[in-house]
Write a protein that holds these residues in place. Structure first.
Motif, PDB file in Angstrom:
ATOM      1  N   LEU A  33     -13.570 -66.587  -4.769  1.00  8.96           N
ATOM      2  CA  LEU A  33     -14.027 -67.317  -3.915  1.00  8.96           C
ATOM      3  C   LEU A  33     -13.334 -67.137  -2.802  1.00  8.96           C
ATOM      4  N   PRO A  34     -14.143 -66.748  -1.600  1.00 11.13           N
ATOM      5  CA  PRO A  34     -13.596 -66.151  -0.141  1.00 11.13           C
ATOM      6  C   PRO A  34     -12.625 -67.397   0.318  1.00 11.13           C
ATOM      7  N   VAL A  35     -11.642 -67.053   1.000  1.00  6.95           N
ATOM      8  CA  VAL A  35     -10.896 -67.958   1.613  1.00  6.95           C
ATOM      9  C   VAL A  35     -10.798 -67.899   2.789  1.00  6.95           C
ATOM     10  N   PRO A  36     -11.252 -69.020   3.525  1.00  7.93           N
ATOM     11  CA  PRO A  36     -11.507 -69.055   4.918  1.00  7.93           C
ATOM     12  C   PRO A  36     -10.393 -68.963   5.751  1.00  7.93           C
TER      13      PRO A  36
ATOM     14  N   LYS B 112     -23.016 -69.565  -9.890  1.00  3.80           N
ATOM     15  CA  LYS B 112     -22.115 -69.327  -8.706  1.00  3.80           C
ATOM     16  C   LYS B 112     -22.412 -70.478  -7.518  1.00  3.80           C
ATOM     17  N   ALA B 113     -23.766 -70.561  -7.405  1.00  6.64           N
ATOM     18  CA  ALA B 113     -23.987 -71.579  -6.330  1.00  6.64           C
ATOM     19  C   ALA B 113     -23.126 -73.131  -6.236  1.00  6.64           C
ATOM     20  N   GLU B 114     -23.153 -73.392  -7.509  1.00 10.72           N
ATOM     21  CA  GLU B 114     -22.437 -74.707  -7.691  1.00 10.72           C
ATOM     22  C   GLU B 114     -20.582 -74.556  -7.553  1.00 10.72           C
ATOM     23  N   THR B 115     -20.146 -73.360  -8.043  1.00 13.09           N
ATOM     24  CA  THR B 115     -18.925 -73.047  -7.806  1.00 13.09           C
ATOM     25  C   THR B 115     -18.476 -72.767  -6.511  1.00 13.09           C
ATOM     26  N   ARG B 116     -19.449 -72.220  -5.657  1.00 12.49           N
ATOM     27  CA  ARG B 116     -19.099 -71.895  -4.359  1.00 12.49           C
ATOM     28  C   ARG B 116     -19.258 -73.462  -3.518  1.00 12.49           C
TER      29      ARG B 116
END
Length: 327
Positions: free
Chosen positions: A104-107, A275-279
């Motif tokens: 998960l990219p951390v913003p 993946k889409a749901e997780t993101r």
């Protein structure tokens, strides 16, 4: 590098520090320098073999850190990127392999310790209120362990959706935390002589005799009967954990007799399979943290080598918010 091995099935004492070779990322993998690892009840279930595991194994699944190297085929992430994850086995370590498709990219605006505290408990709270039982304005939510890691996040998310949260806690300190998170009412279970009869009576007193629309119960064996009896007709009990032990075999006819109730035992893997749901779930959480509308409480930080102490505190219900291990 240093890692924490569960050497055999047992209590916290089976966790020990070992020196192991640093892993190499394979195709589709990231090698990540761990900034912090999350400590969760699922780690204790695996350590004690409630969830069958091979032994020895490196404990932990959740954390956040900085990508050191990438394996073949990884194009979306690069060394230096900050990522978090909920499901990378072996996260109680200085370095861990994380599949790129679950990273998960951390913003910007979210520090790595906060990021490490969010994936498992945050996405659990998110799927519970957004998907398992979609909370709507006017709903009454009963929540066990309201001052725990999931509890504090779920209280905030449910309250933001317009629900009234009735939290169950074990001390004055935890009551204050639950109220700060937005709980409208807080009940201290330690002050009740018979939880199974007294809690439902209190909940009905607070709901004009109706009961709760949903009970989110992560405690399990000790609170299951009380949670079930606190629901309104056609209410739902969402049993999402077993901090006090697993619920014994259950007769479905009890649901009929209690008012055509619903019972579900969800797990996060089924709400983050795509993946889409997780993101989506992680993105909403990270955005809320960055905007200042979701507070992530890190209740305790332990050095990596003190993982056994962290497990003792978690299982002894001596923690609030999130527990982290810091290498």
């Amino acid at each position: 590098m240093r890692a924490i091995h569960a050497t055999a099935a047992g209590g916290p004492e089976v966790l020990s520090v070992v020196d192991v070779p640093a892993p190499e990322p394979g195709p589709g993998e990231l090698l990540v320098d761990v900034a912090a690892a999350g400590v969760n009840f699922i780690d204790t279930y695996k350590r004690s073999n409630v969830y069958p595991m091979p032994f020895p194994h490196t404990a932990g699944e959740e954390g956040a850190g900085t990508v050191r190297a990438v394996g073949e085929g990884v194009t979306e992430l690069a060394p230096g990127d900050r990522v978090a994850w909920a499901s990378a086995p072996g996260s109680y370590a200085e370095q861990v392999l994380v599949r790129a498709d679950v990273a998960l990219p951390v913003p910007a605006g979210v520090d790595l310790e906060t990021a490490a505290a969010l994936p498992l408990q945050g996405m659990t709270a998110h799927y519970l209120v957004a998907s398992t039982f979609p909370v709507q304005p006017g709903h009454t939510v009963l929540l066990t362990a309201a001052a725990g890691g999931v509890g504090l996040l779920l209280t905030q998310l449910a309250t933001a959706r317009g629900a009234r949260v009735i939290g169950l806690v074990g001390s004055a300190e935890k009551e204050a935390l639950a109220r700060e998170a937005g709980a409208a009412e807080v009940i201290r279970y330690t002050e009740l002589d018979d939880l199974t009869t007294e809690l439902p009576a209190l909940v009905r007193d607070l709901t004009d005799g109706v009961g709760g629309d949903v009970a989110y119960d992560g405690v399990g064996k000790d609170t299951f009967d009380a949670s079930l009896a606190s629901l309104r007709r056609r209410g739902m009990l969402v049993l999402f954990g077993g901090a006090s032990g697993q619920v014994p075999p259950f007769d479905p006819q009890r649901l009929n007799a209690a008012g055509s109730l619903f019972l579900t035992r969800p797990k996060m893997a089924d709400y983050t399979a795509e993946k889409a749901e997780t993101r989506w779930r992680a993105g909403e959480l990270f955005d809320a943290v960055a905007a200042g509308t979701l507070d992530v409480r890190v209740g305790a930080r332990y050095p990596l080598a003190e993982a056994a102490r962290a497990h003792e505190a978690l299982e002894g219900r001596a923690t609030t918010g999130k527990v982290l291990l810091v290498p």
